[in-house]
Each structure stands twice: as structure tokens, then as C-alpha cells.
Design a protein around this motif. Structure first.
Motif, short mmCIF file in Angstrom:
data_model
loop_
_atom_site.label_atom_id
_atom_site.label_comp_id
_atom_site.label_asym_id
_atom_site.label_seq_id
_atom_site.Cartn_x
_atom_site.Cartn_y
_atom_site.Cartn_z
N VAL A 44 -1.13 -2.88 33.42
CA VAL A 44 -1.32 -1.49 33.84
C VAL A 44 -2.33 -0.82 32.92
N VAL A 45 -3.23 -0.05 33.51
CA VAL A 45 -4.14 0.81 32.74
C VAL A 45 -3.84 2.25 33.11
N ALA A 46 -3.59 3.08 32.12
CA ALA A 46 -3.26 4.48 32.34
C ALA A 46 -4.30 5.37 31.67
N ILE A 47 -4.81 6.33 32.43
CA ILE A 47 -5.70 7.37 31.88
C ILE A 47 -5.02 8.70 32.14
N SER A 48 -4.90 9.52 31.11
CA SER A 48 -4.07 10.72 31.23
C SER A 48 -4.87 12.00 31.01
N ALA A 49 -4.16 13.13 31.25
CA ALA A 49 -4.76 14.46 31.15
C ALA A 49 -4.24 15.18 29.91
N THR A 62 -16.83 2.93 28.67
CA THR A 62 -15.89 1.86 28.35
C THR A 62 -14.63 1.97 29.20
N ALA A 63 -14.18 3.21 29.41
CA ALA A 63 -13.00 3.42 30.24
C ALA A 63 -13.24 2.92 31.67
N GLU A 64 -14.43 3.23 32.20
CA GLU A 64 -14.76 2.77 33.55
C GLU A 64 -14.79 1.25 33.62
N LYS A 65 -15.33 0.61 32.60
CA LYS A 65 -15.37 -0.85 32.56
C LYS A 65 -13.96 -1.42 32.53
N LEU A 66 -13.07 -0.78 31.79
CA LEU A 66 -11.67 -1.21 31.72
C LEU A 66 -10.97 -1.06 33.06
N VAL A 67 -11.09 0.13 33.65
CA VAL A 67 -10.39 0.43 34.88
C VAL A 67 -10.80 -0.51 36.01
N THR A 68 -12.08 -0.83 36.07
CA THR A 68 -12.60 -1.62 37.18
C THR A 68 -12.55 -3.13 36.93
N VAL A 110 -6.96 -5.94 35.95
CA VAL A 110 -6.04 -4.79 36.03
C VAL A 110 -5.26 -4.86 37.34
N ALA A 111 -3.96 -4.83 37.24
CA ALA A 111 -3.11 -4.88 38.45
C ALA A 111 -2.80 -3.49 38.99
N PHE A 112 -2.66 -2.52 38.09
CA PHE A 112 -2.29 -1.16 38.53
C PHE A 112 -2.99 -0.15 37.65
N ARG A 141 -11.40 5.25 41.57
CA ARG A 141 -10.71 4.51 42.63
C ARG A 141 -11.72 3.77 43.51
N SER A 142 -12.86 4.39 43.77
CA SER A 142 -13.86 3.76 44.64
C SER A 142 -14.45 2.51 44.01
N LYS A 143 -14.26 2.33 42.71
CA LYS A 143 -14.85 1.19 42.01
C LYS A 143 -13.82 0.15 41.57
N LEU A 144 -12.56 0.33 41.98
CA LEU A 144 -11.53 -0.63 41.58
C LEU A 144 -11.82 -2.01 42.14
N ALA A 145 -11.43 -3.03 41.38
CA ALA A 145 -11.59 -4.40 41.85
C ALA A 145 -10.63 -4.65 43.01
N PRO A 146 -11.00 -5.56 43.93
CA PRO A 146 -10.08 -5.90 45.02
C PRO A 146 -8.73 -6.35 44.48
N GLY A 147 -7.68 -5.78 45.04
CA GLY A 147 -6.32 -6.13 44.63
C GLY A 147 -5.68 -5.16 43.66
N THR A 148 -6.49 -4.35 42.96
CA THR A 148 -5.91 -3.38 42.03
C THR A 148 -5.27 -2.23 42.79
#
Length: 461
Positions: free
Chosen positions: A132-137, A197-203, A207-209, A223-230
Motif C-alpha cells: 500500500v502507498v498512502a499520500i495524506s493531507a 519521487t512521489a509520482e514515481k512511487l505511486v505509479t 503498488v497494489a493499493f 489516478r490517471s497514471k496508475l499501473a494496470p492492476g493498482t
């Protein structure tokens, strides 16, 4: 090492701490370990161990209650009285995760409903989804992290968490508490990093979730850049509407709306922003709201007397000031506030007669501003309330059951509060935005469900 993130008190902009930024090489290594942990089933933490770690973490948080509350106020600008409530909620949320572990169960599937399935027994079980990768506010710097990280730990998912740049200290405190409570370090990594770096991590396809709380612009882009399956969950904002019926109990409603509109200086995704009132009552309601708002004590959030703190950054004060000025120039009446108090604070403001086409009517203000609109009919008010491209929580004030139910049925919202403000939430209820306001459903149990996946066994006799 790729630099340092300096943390300031948003009221006086004094430096209160710093955290080192994590570079891609370190994050890549952590993600590699997380992926291997998930693949190696013998390495999975059993439910009783996950429960024990979270139980211990809740105890440690309780022991450090005042320190955590002060840290929230100091780095995030939430008044100390509200910061203490956040700590209480965060502790309860961790304990709720422990409770929900017992609910991570499957079910029996009947197989003999037709001849084709006869002679078989089937059941399901739930397994962790993976890294899981979490980005918070910034606005709830402890409890939001708990809502993203603790469910991952509870379900057995390794997690990497990137805090908001403005409020990383509360996140680090929670991760440190988890480790002190016995969680092996490889199961939860604190990874403050730059946006690239965060974008590279998220995509990354490992990453499963992906769990995101923050601006719609950034969330939908990622979200538009997530890898297939994430898989993912996004929580953004809205411009929460309130329908006031002529039968409403004004004496009970006014303090409610003041709390819902000016809590954390309006920096809440479901903060009261648009109040729709009958034409012959709108001015009185706006005046009463303005009178109550004008009495709020604005100041440094770490001061015990402060009721409304600073906005998170000076540029947000400038933005809110520009939006209010635009509304005033277009014909809105400012009943209280309407100006900067300082470079970091904006006066709690109530406006009446705000035109429909200005920014305050069209966008989430995320600041201490409440707008009151006149309506001729409930239907017209609901239509205007529903007229924006985002929808989150809403409310209606009425002593008339028919009117209340009309609002419940016709307001476009994931939750409609009756005789309560739009910012009400408990941590076990479903919490979600519709349309541009988000994707998926938050709330401890709902997040834990999303962080697991179902597997079925079919046994032929």
C-alpha cells in the motif's frame, strides 16, 4: 539524502522541526522489500500479532496524548481544543482496526443451486491485497494517517506513507509508535519526498493499493497514471450545502453551523460553505451567523484560547481574500469579516447574496467563509445545491419530517445530516465523495475491506 523538509508553525512561521526527504533509491529498496514480504506468505504477520501491535500502539498514543495534540496544533494550525479531539479519534480509530480484524472473514457459497454445482462445497477468505502507498493531507495530520496506515497494518499489508509537506511530524510520530509497539520496520516506511519521487512511487507497478487524501487536481492526475492492476481510493473536497427549512430550530442551528463552517478555519473537506435559507429568513440567519462568527478568537493554534487558527500557508490567505473580494465586487454583502487579520490569518466571514457564478459559489473555499443564499422553494435550493461537479456531505435543518426526507432523497451527497452540520463524522461510518469529490469509500472498516481481496475455494466431494 535529497534535502530536508522544514516544518513551521503556520501562525508565526517559526521553524519547529524538520525531516529529511527520502530519495528514489531508498524508496525503491523499501518497495522491493514490501513486495517480497507480500509474496512470501510465511512472512505474513498473523492476526493476533497485528492486533497486539495496534493495541500497544493505542496505549502508547494515550500515554503521549498531550504531546500529540500540541504537535497537531503546532504544525497544522488546528486549535488545541480541536487537536485534542483529533488525538482521541485517532486512538479510537486504531482500536477500531483491532476490532475489525475479527471481521476479515469470508462466507460459504451455496453450490447446489443447480445440478452443475452439486457435490461441491465452497467458501471464501480475505487476503491482504499487497503493498500500500498512502499520500495524506495536512488538515488532520494524525487521524488521516491513522485512517490510511492502521488499516494496512490491520489487514497485513506492508505500507509506505508520504505525509503532507506541511505536517510530516505527526505522521512520523505515528510510524515511530507503530515500530515501538513491535511492528517490524519493513512493514511501515515513512517516506517524505518531493512530488516527482512521489509520482514515481505511486505509479510503480509493484503498488497494489493507492490511498490518497488531498486536492482533486493531484489525486485525479495520479489516478490517471496508475499501473494496470493498482486499486485506489481518493478523498477530495466539496462545497458542502445546507438546506434550512422555515421550521428549523434556529437557536440550535446557529452554533452548529458556526462549528461546521469555522472548525479548523474551514480547512475541512466537508466544511459548511453554502447555506440555503428561505428568502424572508436569509438575512436574519446570515446576521446571526455573522454575529456568532465575529466572536471567535483567532490566533496561534497552540494557545488554549484560540478557536480559529491560521490557514496552512500565507498564499491560502491571499487566495481566500481574492475570492471574497470578487464576490463583494459582484454584489455580495459581507456581514462579518471579509479581510485579512495578518499574513497568516483570515477573519471568520459570513456573506449574503453571493452570485452563483463567482468562485465562492463554484469552488471549495477551504477557508473560514460561509455563504448564505436565498431561495423561493426547497426544490430550487436543492437544484442549486446539486449544481456543482462535486458532492460530498450535505445537511438539512427542519422540524418537518416531510421536508427533511425530501432533502435526504434529493440532495446529491453520500451522507445527508438532519439537524446537524455537514462536517459531522465518526470514524466507523462510510465517508466518501461523489463525482469529482473522490473515488471509493473511507472509514476504518471500509478501508480495510478495500485493502483485502477475496479468494474462493471450491471443494469437489
Amino acid at each position: 539524502m535529497t534535502g530536508t523538509l522544514e516544518v513551521v508553525n503556520p501562525f508565526d512561521l517559526t521553524t519547529i522541526g524538520s525531516v529529511p526527504l527520502v530519495g528514489w533509491d531508498d524508496i525503491d529498496g523499501s518497495l522491493k522489500v514490501a513486495t517480497q514480504l507480500h509474496k512470501t506468505r510465511k512472512a505474513w504477520l498473523p492476526a493476533h500479532q497485528r492486533a497486539a501491535i495496534l493495541t500497544k500502539a493505542a496505549t502508547l498514543m494515550q500515554d503521549r496524548f498531550e504531546d500529540l495534540a500540541f504537535q497537531i496544533a503546532n504544525e497544522g494550525g488546528k486549535p488545541l481544543v480541536d487537536a485534542r479531539i483529533e488525538v482521541t479519534r485517532a486512538i479510537d480509530s486504531v482500536r477500531l482496526c483491532v476490532h475489525e480484524i475479527a471481521g476479515l472473514a469470508g462466507e460459504q457459497i451455496p453450490m447446489d443451486l443447480t445440478q452443475a454445482g452439486a457435490g461441491r462445497i465452497a467458501f471464501t477468505q480475505r487476503e491482504p491485497i499487497g503493498p500500500v502507498v498512502a499520500i495524506s493531507a495536512f488538515n488532520h495530520p494524525l487521524n488521516l494517517i491513522v485512517h490510511q496506515v492502521a488499516p494496512a497494518i490491520a489487514t497485513g499489508c506492508p505500507v509506505l506513507v508520504k505525509p503532507a509537506d506541511d505536517t510530516p511530524l505527526s505522521c512520523k510520530s505515528f510510524v515511530d509508535i507503530l515500530l515501538e509497539a513491535g511492528l517490524p520496520e519493513e512493514w511501515c516506511r515513512f517516506v517524505p519526498c518531493d512530488l516527482a519521487t512521489a509520482e514515481k512511487l505511486v505509479t510503480d507497478p509493484r503498488v497494489a493499493f493507492f490511498s490518497f487524501i488531498g486536492s482533486a487536481k493531484v489525486g485525479w492526475m495520479l489516478r490517471s497514471k496508475l499501473a494496470p492492476g493498482t486499486r485506489c481510493a481518493l478523498e477530495h473536497g466539496g462545497a458542502a450545502p445546507v438546506i434550512v427549512d422555515k421550521s428549523a430550530d434556529f437557536d440550535a442551528m446557529i452554533p452548529d453551523l458556526v462549528k461546521g463552517g469555522f472548525y479548523h478555519s474551514g480547512q475541512v473537506c466537508v466544511s459548511v460553505q453554502r447555506v440555503f435559507a428561505p428568502k424572508d429568513m436569509a438575512e436574519e440567519i446570515a446576521e446571526r451567523l455573522g454575529s456568532a462568527a465575529s466572536q471567535l478568537v483567532v490566533g496561534n493554534a497552540i494557545d488554549a484560547t484560540t478557536q480559529a487558527g491560521p490557514l496552512i500557508r500565507p498564499r491560502e490567505v491571499d487566495r481566500v481574500a481574492d475570492w471574497v473580494a470578487e464576490a463583494e465586487q459582484a454584489g455580495a454583502q459581507i456581514l462579518t469579516g471579509g479581510d485579512k487579520i495578518s499574513a497568516t490569518t483570515y477573519a471568520p466571514s459570513v456573506l449574503l447574496g453571493v452570485p452563483k457564478d463567482v468562485k465562492l459559489s463554484q469552488n471549495e473555499v477551504f477557508g473560514p467563509v460561509v455563504c448564505v443564499y436565498e431561495y423561493d422553494s426547497i426544490d430550487a435550493a436543492i437544484d442549486q445545491a446539486n449544481g456543482l461537479p462535486f458532492a460530498f456531505q450535505a445537511s438539512v435543518y427542519s422540524q418537518n419530517l416531510k421536508v427533511a426526507m425530501q432533502a435526504v432523497q434529493h440532495l446529491d451527497a453520500t451522507a445527508v445530516m438532519v439537524n446537524d452540520h455537514t462536517a459531522f463524522r465518526v470514524d466507523w461510518m462510510p465517508f466518501a465523495g461523489r463525482r469529482q469529490s473522490g473515488y471509493g469509500t473511507g472509514g476504518i472498516g471500509y478501508t480495510m475491506h478495500d485493502m483485502t481481496q477475496e479468494k474462493m475455494a471450491v471443494i469437489k466431494n
